[in-house]
Design a protein around this motif. Structure first.
Motif, short mmCIF file in Angstrom:
data_model
loop_
_atom_site.label_atom_id
_atom_site.label_comp_id
_atom_site.label_asym_id
_atom_site.label_seq_id
_atom_site.Cartn_x
_atom_site.Cartn_y
_atom_site.Cartn_z
N ASN A 50 2.28 1.21 -0.89
CA ASN A 50 1.44 1.66 -2.00
C ASN A 50 0.94 3.08 -1.77
N HIS A 51 0.64 3.40 -0.51
CA HIS A 51 0.15 4.75 -0.17
C HIS A 51 1.25 5.80 -0.36
N LEU A 52 2.46 5.47 0.07
CA LEU A 52 3.57 6.43 -0.04
C LEU A 52 4.14 6.49 -1.44
N GLY A 53 4.02 5.38 -2.17
CA GLY A 53 4.57 5.36 -3.53
C GLY A 53 5.98 4.85 -3.62
N TYR A 54 6.53 4.32 -2.53
CA TYR A 54 7.88 3.76 -2.57
C TYR A 54 8.03 2.77 -1.42
N ASP A 55 8.99 1.86 -1.56
CA ASP A 55 9.28 0.96 -0.45
C ASP A 55 10.48 1.51 0.31
N ASN A 56 10.90 0.83 1.34
CA ASN A 56 11.97 1.33 2.20
C ASN A 56 13.27 1.53 1.44
N ASN A 57 13.54 0.69 0.44
CA ASN A 57 14.79 0.80 -0.31
C ASN A 57 14.83 2.02 -1.22
N GLU A 58 13.64 2.57 -1.54
CA GLU A 58 13.57 3.71 -2.45
C GLU A 58 13.33 5.02 -1.72
N ARG A 59 13.46 5.02 -0.43
CA ARG A 59 13.06 6.17 0.38
C ARG A 59 13.71 7.47 -0.07
N GLY A 93 -0.49 11.46 8.52
CA GLY A 93 -1.72 10.87 9.05
C GLY A 93 -2.77 10.61 7.99
N SER A 94 -2.36 10.47 6.74
CA SER A 94 -3.31 10.27 5.65
C SER A 94 -3.49 8.80 5.27
N PHE A 95 -2.72 7.91 5.91
CA PHE A 95 -2.82 6.49 5.59
C PHE A 95 -4.10 5.90 6.17
N GLU A 96 -4.90 5.30 5.29
CA GLU A 96 -6.16 4.66 5.70
C GLU A 96 -6.07 3.18 5.35
N PRO A 97 -5.66 2.34 6.29
CA PRO A 97 -5.52 0.90 6.00
C PRO A 97 -6.85 0.28 5.62
N GLN A 98 -6.80 -0.68 4.69
CA GLN A 98 -8.01 -1.34 4.22
C GLN A 98 -8.19 -2.73 4.80
N VAL A 99 -7.08 -3.47 4.94
CA VAL A 99 -7.21 -4.84 5.44
C VAL A 99 -7.72 -4.86 6.88
N VAL A 100 -7.27 -3.90 7.69
CA VAL A 100 -7.80 -3.72 9.04
C VAL A 100 -8.04 -2.23 9.22
N PRO A 101 -9.23 -1.74 8.92
CA PRO A 101 -9.49 -0.30 9.00
C PRO A 101 -9.24 0.26 10.39
N LYS A 102 -9.03 1.56 10.44
CA LYS A 102 -8.85 2.24 11.73
C LYS A 102 -10.06 1.98 12.63
N ARG A 103 -9.77 1.81 13.89
CA ARG A 103 -10.76 1.57 14.95
C ARG A 103 -11.38 0.17 14.91
N GLN A 104 -11.05 -0.61 13.87
CA GLN A 104 -11.55 -1.99 13.86
C GLN A 104 -10.58 -2.89 14.61
N THR A 105 -11.11 -3.64 15.55
CA THR A 105 -10.28 -4.59 16.30
C THR A 105 -10.78 -6.02 16.17
N ASP A 106 -11.96 -6.20 15.60
CA ASP A 106 -12.52 -7.55 15.48
C ASP A 106 -12.52 -7.95 14.01
N VAL A 107 -11.74 -8.97 13.67
CA VAL A 107 -11.68 -9.45 12.28
C VAL A 107 -12.22 -10.87 12.19
N SER A 108 -13.01 -11.27 13.18
CA SER A 108 -13.50 -12.65 13.23
C SER A 108 -14.98 -12.74 12.88
N SER A 109 -15.58 -11.65 12.38
CA SER A 109 -17.04 -11.60 12.15
C SER A 109 -17.80 -11.88 13.44
N MET A 110 -17.22 -11.41 14.56
CA MET A 110 -17.78 -11.72 15.86
C MET A 110 -19.18 -11.13 16.04
N GLU A 111 -19.39 -9.94 15.45
CA GLU A 111 -20.71 -9.34 15.60
C GLU A 111 -21.80 -10.25 15.07
N GLY A 112 -21.55 -10.83 13.89
CA GLY A 112 -22.53 -11.74 13.32
C GLY A 112 -22.76 -12.96 14.18
#
Length: 413
Positions: A50-59, A93-112
C-alpha cells in the motif's frame, strides 16, 4: 434441521490442531507462535504494498524510484511468547509500519500487565518470574523499572494539578512505610488527604512525605493545597495530632476540625482490660450515637459513673468531649460522615497491600506504587457518590456557616 456451519475461528482452530497435533497448553502456545509470525509478516507486507502503490507482480509497471529493500529482523514479545519476524523495508526509508510500529517489540500489552502487578505490590523479582511463567520470556529488573517509570510524568502532573475550590469534607491521616537510607532502614510518614467534593465524589488530593507526622508538616501541606486552588473546607476529620486543629484553622479559618471517634476509642482502650472491651465500647456508642446533644450528655454522665475504675479512659473522653458535642450541631447523616476517619483508613488499607514487598529505595518508589494504587481506586470510585449524599447536602445547607459556602461554590460549578 440444518447442520451448523463452522465459524472461521473454529475452522482455523481445526486447521492448527490438524497441523500441530498439540497435546499440552505449551504445545498450543508454540503452535500459536508459529502462526503469529507469518500473520504479522503478511500484514506488514500488505502495508508495504500500500505504501509503494504496487505489489510484487506490478513492480515494472509503476513509475517510482522507491523499491523494496530487503528486511529487518525483529523479535516480538507476544501473549504466546517471543516471535521472530522479518519486517520489510524500502529504499527511501519512508515506510512507517502501523501494525507493529518501528522500535516497538512488545505487542502483548505487557506494560499494562507489569503496571497492574506492580500496583498490587508484587516485587520486581516476582513480576519477572510471573511474566516468564506465563508468557515465556524474561524481563530484567531494569526493564520492569523502566516500564513503571513511565508513570512518573503522569504522577508529577497529578501531584501538582489544580484542586477544587471547596470540599465539604476532607480526611487526613498518615501511613508509615519502610525506606532504605544511608543509616539503614527507617520508617517514614506518608501524608494522605482524601476529599469529598460537592457531588459526593472522592478524590485523593495528594501524597507527601516526612520523617514523622507533625503539625508543622500538616500546615505546610494545607498551605500547598490552598495554593493549588482550595479556598474553603467544611470539615476536617483527623486523629489526635497535637496542634493540628489550630494549624488547620490558621489556613482555613472557617473549617470545623473533628476528632475521629474511632481513634478516641482506641486511645481510651489502652486503659481498659480486654475483658471489658465489649461492654466499654457498647456504652461509648450510646454517647456519640445518641439522638441529640442532651441524650449524649446524659449517656456521658452515666458512662463516667460506670467506669470510674478506669480514670485514664475517662480522661481521654473528658478532654475531647467538645468534639462529641459539636457532632450534634449537624444532622444525623452529616454526623455519620464526619465522626470517623474510616474513609481514609480504607485508602491506607489499600496502600498497605502494596507495602509488603519490603523497604523502598527512595521517595519516588513510594509515590510510584501508591499512585498506581490510587488509579485503581479511581476506577472503583468512578460513577459512585457517597451514600445518602443528597440527604447530607440538604442537612449541610441549613447550617448557617457551611450552608453559605455550599451555596457559594455550587454557583461556581
Amino acid at each position: 434441521m440444518s447442520k451448523k456451519q463452522p465459524t472461521r475461528g473454529e475452522s482455523l482452530a481445526k486447521a492448527i490442531i490438524s497441523e500441530y497435533k498439540p497435546k499440552t497448553v505449551e504445545d498450543m502456545q508454540n503452535a500459536l507462535k508459529d502462526v503469529f509470525g507469518p500473520m504479522f509478516e503478511a500484514m506488514l507486507n500488505g502495508e508495504m504494498e500500500n505504501h509503494l502503490g504496487y505489489d510484487n507482480n506490478e513492480r515494472g509497471e509503476k513509475e517510482t524510484t522507491n523499491r523494496r529493500n530487503g528486511y529487518n529482523h525483529k523479535t516480538l514479545k507476544t501473549s504466546a511468547g517471543e516471535v521472530p519476524i522479518d519486517v520489510p523495508r524500502d529504499r527511501e526509508g519512508s515506510f512507517e509500519p502501523q501494525v507493529v510500529p518501528k522500535r516497538q517489540t512488545d505487542v502483548s500489552s505487557m506494560e499494562g500487565k507489569v503496571l497492574a502487578m506492580y500496583a498490587r505490590g508484587m516485587s520486581q523479582r516476582d513480576i519477572s518470574s510471573t511474566i516468564d511463567d506465563i508468557y515465556g520470556f524474561k524481563l530484567s529488573a531494569g526493564q520492569i523499572s523502566n516500564i513503571t517509570d513511565c508513570v512518573l510524568d503522569e504522577l508529577n502532573e497529578w501531584q501538582n494539578r489544580p484542586l477544587k475550590a471547596f470540599y465539604p469534607f476532607i480526611f487526613v491521616d498518615c501511613i508509615y512505610v519502610s525506606m532504605r537510607t544511608e543509616q539503614g532502614v527507617s520508617d517514614q510518614a506518608v501524608y494522605v488527604i482524601l476529599g469529598y467534593d460537592l457531588n459526593g465524589g472522592k478524590d485523593v488530593l495528594g501524597l507527601w512525605m516526612g520523617d514523622t507526622e507533625s503539625k508543622h508538616r500538616w500546615m505546610q501541606i494545607f498551605d500547598e493545597i490552598k495554593s493549588r486552588g482550595v479556598q474553603d473546607i467544611g470539615f476536617i476529620s483527623m486523629d489526635g495530632v497535637s496542634g493540628l486543629e489550630d494549624g488547620a484553622k490558621a489556613i482555613f479559618k472557617n473549617v470545623v476540625v473533628q476528632r475521629c471517634m474511632v481513634h478516641l476509642i482506641r486511645n481510651s482502650l489502652k486503659y481498659v482490660p480486654s475483658k471489658d472491651y465489649k461492654a466499654f465500647t457498647a456504652q461509648l456508642r450510646k454517647i456519640y450515637g445518641a439522638i441529640n446533644l442532651k441524650g449524649a450528655q446524659v449517656e456521658f454522665e452515666r458512662f463516667c459513673d460506670v467506669w470510674t475504675k478506669y480514670p485514664g479512659a475517662i480522661r481521654v473522653w473528658k478532654d475531647n468531649f467538645r468534639h462529641v458535642e459539636q457532632l450534634f450541631n449537624y444532622g444525623s447523616d452529616v454526623r455519620r460522615v464526619m465522626y470517623t476517619t474510616n474513609a481514609i483508613e480504607s485508602v491506607n488499607s489499600s496502600f498497605r497491600k502494596v507495602t509488603k514487598q519490603g523497604a523502598f529505595s527512595n521517595e519516588t518508589a513510594v509515590f510510584k506504587v501508591f499512585y498506581l494504587r490510587i488509579k485503581e481506586l479511581y476506577q472503583k470510585w468512578h460513577g459512585h457518590s457517597i451514600r445518602n449524599w443528597a440527604i447530607v447536602m440538604n442537612q449541610l445547607v441549613i447550617d448557617e456557616r457551611i450552608g453559605t459556602m455550599v451555596r457559594k461554590y455550587q454557583v461556581s460549578i
